[in-house]
Write a protein that holds these residues in place. Structure first.
Motif, PDB file in Angstrom:
ATOM      1  N   UNK A 195      40.453  76.607 -53.638  1.00 14.28           N
ATOM      2  CA  UNK A 195      40.745  75.963 -54.581  1.00 14.28           C
ATOM      3  C   UNK A 195      42.288  75.379 -54.470  1.00 14.28           C
ATOM      4  N   UNK A 196      43.266  76.346 -54.470  1.00 15.04           N
ATOM      5  CA  UNK A 196      44.526  75.874 -54.225  1.00 15.04           C
ATOM      6  C   UNK A 196      44.671  75.108 -53.169  1.00 15.04           C
ATOM      7  N   UNK A 197      44.132  75.081 -51.931  1.00 12.57           N
ATOM      8  CA  UNK A 197      44.359  74.556 -50.790  1.00 12.57           C
ATOM      9  C   UNK A 197      43.688  73.039 -51.058  1.00 12.57           C
ATOM     10  N   UNK A 198      42.694  72.869 -51.808  1.00 14.69           N
ATOM     11  CA  UNK A 198      42.071  71.450 -52.216  1.00 14.69           C
ATOM     12  C   UNK A 198      43.072  70.640 -53.151  1.00 14.69           C
ATOM     13  N   UNK A 199      43.647  71.462 -53.823  1.00 15.33           N
ATOM     14  CA  UNK A 199      44.801  70.863 -54.865  1.00 15.33           C
ATOM     15  C   UNK A 199      46.118  70.162 -54.186  1.00 15.33           C
ATOM     16  N   UNK A 200      46.068  70.650 -52.879  1.00 19.66           N
ATOM     17  CA  UNK A 200      47.477  70.134 -52.115  1.00 19.66           C
ATOM     18  C   UNK A 200      48.915  70.822 -52.804  1.00 19.66           C
ATOM     19  N   UNK A 201      48.792  71.799 -53.392  1.00 19.76           N
ATOM     20  CA  UNK A 201      49.920  72.684 -53.596  1.00 19.76           C
ATOM     21  C   UNK A 201      50.285  73.599 -52.851  1.00 19.76           C
ATOM     22  N   UNK A 202      51.322  74.404 -52.992  1.00 19.32           N
ATOM     23  CA  UNK A 202      51.396  75.737 -52.510  1.00 19.32           C
ATOM     24  C   UNK A 202      50.623  76.770 -53.238  1.00 19.32           C
ATOM     25  N   UNK A 203      50.171  77.752 -52.205  1.00 25.26           N
ATOM     26  CA  UNK A 203      49.114  78.359 -52.944  1.00 25.26           C
ATOM     27  C   UNK A 203      49.732  79.655 -53.527  1.00 25.26           C
ATOM     28  N   UNK A 204      48.729  80.339 -54.458  1.00 23.11           N
ATOM     29  CA  UNK A 204      49.238  81.730 -55.424  1.00 23.11           C
ATOM     30  C   UNK A 204      49.074  82.650 -54.460  1.00 23.11           C
ATOM     31  N   UNK A 205      49.724  83.749 -54.900  1.00 27.04           N
ATOM     32  CA  UNK A 205      49.477  85.099 -54.269  1.00 27.04           C
ATOM     33  C   UNK A 205      48.391  85.761 -54.941  1.00 27.04           C
ATOM     34  N   UNK A 206      47.486  86.083 -53.997  1.00 29.73           N
ATOM     35  CA  UNK A 206      45.918  86.429 -54.706  1.00 29.73           C
ATOM     36  C   UNK A 206      45.884  87.814 -53.951  1.00 29.73           C
ATOM     37  N   UNK A 207      45.852  89.150 -54.778  1.00 31.33           N
ATOM     38  CA  UNK A 207      45.934  90.316 -54.315  1.00 31.33           C
ATOM     39  C   UNK A 207      44.792  91.035 -54.551  1.00 31.33           C
ATOM     40  N   UNK A 208      44.457  91.827 -53.965  1.00 35.18           N
ATOM     41  CA  UNK A 208      42.890  92.815 -54.187  1.00 35.18           C
ATOM     42  C   UNK A 208      43.569  94.260 -54.515  1.00 35.18           C
ATOM     43  N   UNK A 264      35.369  87.083 -62.534  1.00 33.76           N
ATOM     44  CA  UNK A 264      36.145  86.173 -63.399  1.00 33.76           C
ATOM     45  C   UNK A 264      36.623  84.988 -62.377  1.00 33.76           C
ATOM     46  N   UNK A 265      36.158  83.767 -62.949  1.00 30.48           N
ATOM     47  CA  UNK A 265      36.263  82.734 -62.077  1.00 30.48           C
ATOM     48  C   UNK A 265      37.659  82.124 -62.777  1.00 30.48           C
ATOM     49  N   UNK A 266      38.432  81.499 -62.050  1.00 30.13           N
ATOM     50  CA  UNK A 266      39.641  80.609 -62.528  1.00 30.13           C
ATOM     51  C   UNK A 266      39.868  79.228 -61.967  1.00 30.13           C
ATOM     52  N   UNK A 267      40.518  78.405 -63.020  1.00 34.28           N
ATOM     53  CA  UNK A 267      40.255  76.993 -62.895  1.00 34.28           C
ATOM     54  C   UNK A 267      41.964  77.008 -62.765  1.00 34.28           C
ATOM     55  N   UNK A 268      42.360  76.641 -61.407  1.00 31.59           N
ATOM     56  CA  UNK A 268      43.791  76.706 -61.337  1.00 31.59           C
ATOM     57  C   UNK A 268      44.675  75.756 -62.231  1.00 31.59           C
ATOM     58  N   UNK A 269      44.518  74.436 -62.020  1.00 28.42           N
ATOM     59  CA  UNK A 269      45.214  73.328 -63.033  1.00 28.42           C
ATOM     60  C   UNK A 269      45.113  74.015 -64.435  1.00 28.42           C
ATOM     61  N   UNK A 270      44.319  74.372 -65.154  1.00 32.47           N
ATOM     62  CA  UNK A 270      44.030  74.797 -66.345  1.00 32.47           C
ATOM     63  C   UNK A 270      44.955  75.924 -66.553  1.00 32.47           C
ATOM     64  N   UNK A 271      45.007  76.836 -65.630  1.00 31.06           N
ATOM     65  CA  UNK A 271      45.698  78.121 -65.706  1.00 31.06           C
ATOM     66  C   UNK A 271      46.947  77.706 -65.844  1.00 31.06           C
ATOM     67  N   UNK A 272      47.458  76.818 -64.934  1.00 32.54           N
ATOM     68  CA  UNK A 272      49.251  76.406 -64.972  1.00 32.54           C
ATOM     69  C   UNK A 272      49.522  75.628 -66.210  1.00 32.54           C
ATOM     70  N   UNK A 273      48.513  74.812 -66.665  1.00 33.00           N
ATOM     71  CA  UNK A 273      48.782  74.059 -67.960  1.00 33.00           C
ATOM     72  C   UNK A 273      48.830  75.056 -68.976  1.00 33.00           C
TER      73      UNK A 273
END
Length: 455
Positions: A47-60, A98-107
């Motif tokens: 999703x981050x790549x589709x938004x064209x922004x730098x990507x977040x750090x995602x950790x397991x 848990x699903x995340x919507x990145x634009x809404x999360x940033x908002x």
């Protein structure tokens, strides 16, 4: 650099970039959960790549260290602070489902100054004082803690402060970790001078407008339920509870068992019960539990993939459990149930609570008994001894929030309404048959169709 506004929200000129956000997926080591956590990570990064922004750090979470106690989050905060806090503004913790919507999360996160100490999430609170929360705030039940399914967030400033407290003090109010997010909320409240959770409506469990997070289910569909003949049920009881408790089991869930035995301190053909030659004890029941584990590996009982150990006052949905077990590989050593922790900040161990039910795969039982690890006395707490043994064998404790050591009343009503619970424990001050009928029973209209009651 100033980040470009996200195209999905053109009216927002966001100064917070995705590369300033660390998302921690609370993954587990079991192969099913590690795979699900990995899939969630890929979805977020895509999703981050589709938004064209730098990507977040995602950790397991299970990959951050070898220490099993990291699941309780507090022990891992110093590591996150040391490795990520210089570049991150926010740390967001989510479940595997848990699903995340990145634009809404940033908002959402952009509304709060990350240089200040913020604790964000969907607020839950207790309706009455609960043993699973150490009876905290028994005189004032407005204390809020986050719904784990909706995710929750810490500003980098708060995470750094908490990490410093942990490194300096290395102590907690209780040695026991029971309900993860309540423990964290209480820890923050105590260490940061009464700092409370800020309720954020965009942290959601049900889909609605502007949600930054949504939740799917704790009971995923992995195929047809495992067969009744692949699950052996062991019920621990004693003579003084035969008439009072066994009657409830027979009136509720016993009929859904394919193979079941009652283990008592006496033989009673009317039930029937089996005596394992271990006297009843008033405290723990380690001797009885290890005796039934040994019996499980003998020809005296059917050879099944799975063993379920429950107390005589456990209420359980065996159809839901068999659905859940389809997600797991019976060839792996698996210990499944509601996970608690003991002294986790001090390199302690995790264990599966006995009252909510303990599920063991056959390889787990075999490895345990062949190791020689066992009871230091017959009245030792069996669930904690099992946890210590499995920790020494490097067999992880796999958690499912659908198992419950407490009564229905001990949990948030909001939390329970979104679950298809597998078990509850104890008959004290409740009508156990009514709880089973409303919260756990499945209605069969056809032999191959199950309709699940939504409370």
């Amino acid at each position: 650099m100033k980040h470009q506004p996200l195209k999905l929200f053109p009216c927002w000129d966001l100064f917070l970039g995705l590369d300033e956000v660390v998302i921690v997926i609370q993954s587990q080591r079991n192969s099913f959960h590690a795979r699900r956590g990995g899939q969630r990570k890929v979805e977020i990064l895509q999703e981050a790549l589709n938004l064209g922004q730098e990507i977040p750090t995602v950790l397991l979470l299970h990959e951050l260290s070898e220490y099993e106690g990291d699941w309780s989050i507090i022990p891992v905060l110093p590591h996150l602070s040391a490795t990520r806090s210089q570049s991150a503004s926010w740390f967001v913790f989510i479940e595997e489902e848990t699903k995340v919507t990145l634009p809404a999360l940033l908002q959402v996160l952009s509304r709060y100054q990350d240089k200040k100490e913020w604790f964000l999430g969907k607020r839950l609170h207790d309706n009455e004082a609960s043993i699973i929360h150490h009876y905290a705030f028994s005189e004032g039940l407005s204390f809020g803690y986050p719904d784990p399914a909706a995710g929750w967030a810490l500003s980098a400033a708060l995470l750094q402060s908490l990490a410093e407290q942990i490194q300096h003090e290395r102590s907690l109010k209780s040695d026991f970790t029971i309900d993860l997010t309540h423990e964290i909320a209480l820890f923050i409240w105590e260490e940061r001078n009464g700092l409370e959770l800020t309720d954020v409506p965009e942290f959601c469990t049900e889909l609605k407008d502007a949600c930054a997070t949504t939740f799917t289910t704790y009971l995923p569909h992995c195929g047809d339920p495992v067969s009744k003949k692949e699950l052996f049920v062991a019920v621990k009881t004693c003579q003084k509870f035969h008439s009072e408790r066994i009657s409830v089991v027979k009136a509720t869930w016993e009929k859904d068992a394919g193979s079941l035995e009652y283990y008592s301190d006496v033989t009673d053909p009317s039930i029937p019960t089996i005596s394992l030659g271990v006297a009843n004890t008033e405290r723990g029941h380690c001797g009885k539990t290890f005796a039934l584990l040994k019996r499980f590996l003998t020809p005296a009982v059917p050879q099944t993939d799975w063993l379920l150990i429950v107390d005589d006052d456990t209420l359980i949905s065996l159809p839901r459990l068999r659905r859940l077990l389809r997600c797991y590989d019976p060839k792996e050593p698996l210990v499944l149930g509601e996970r608690y922790g003991y002294a986790l900040v001090h390199n302690g161990y995790s264990y599966t609570t006995g009252g909510g039910g303990i599920v063991l795969s056959r390889p787990a039982v075999s490895k345990l008994l062949s190791s020689g690890c066992g009871c230091f006395s017959d009245d030792a707490p069996d669930d904690m001894v099992l946890g210590r043994c499995f920790t020494s064998l490097r067999i992880p404790i796999t958690n499912s929030p659908l198992f419950h050591q407490g009564r229905l009343n001990d949990y948030s009503e909001t939390l329970m309404s979104l679950q298809e619970a597998v078990s509850f424990h104890k008959h004290w001050n409740i009508d156990p048959v009514a709880v089973y009928e409303h919260w756990l029973k499945d209605i069969r209209k056809h032999s191959d169709v199950l309709i699940y009651i939504s409370a």
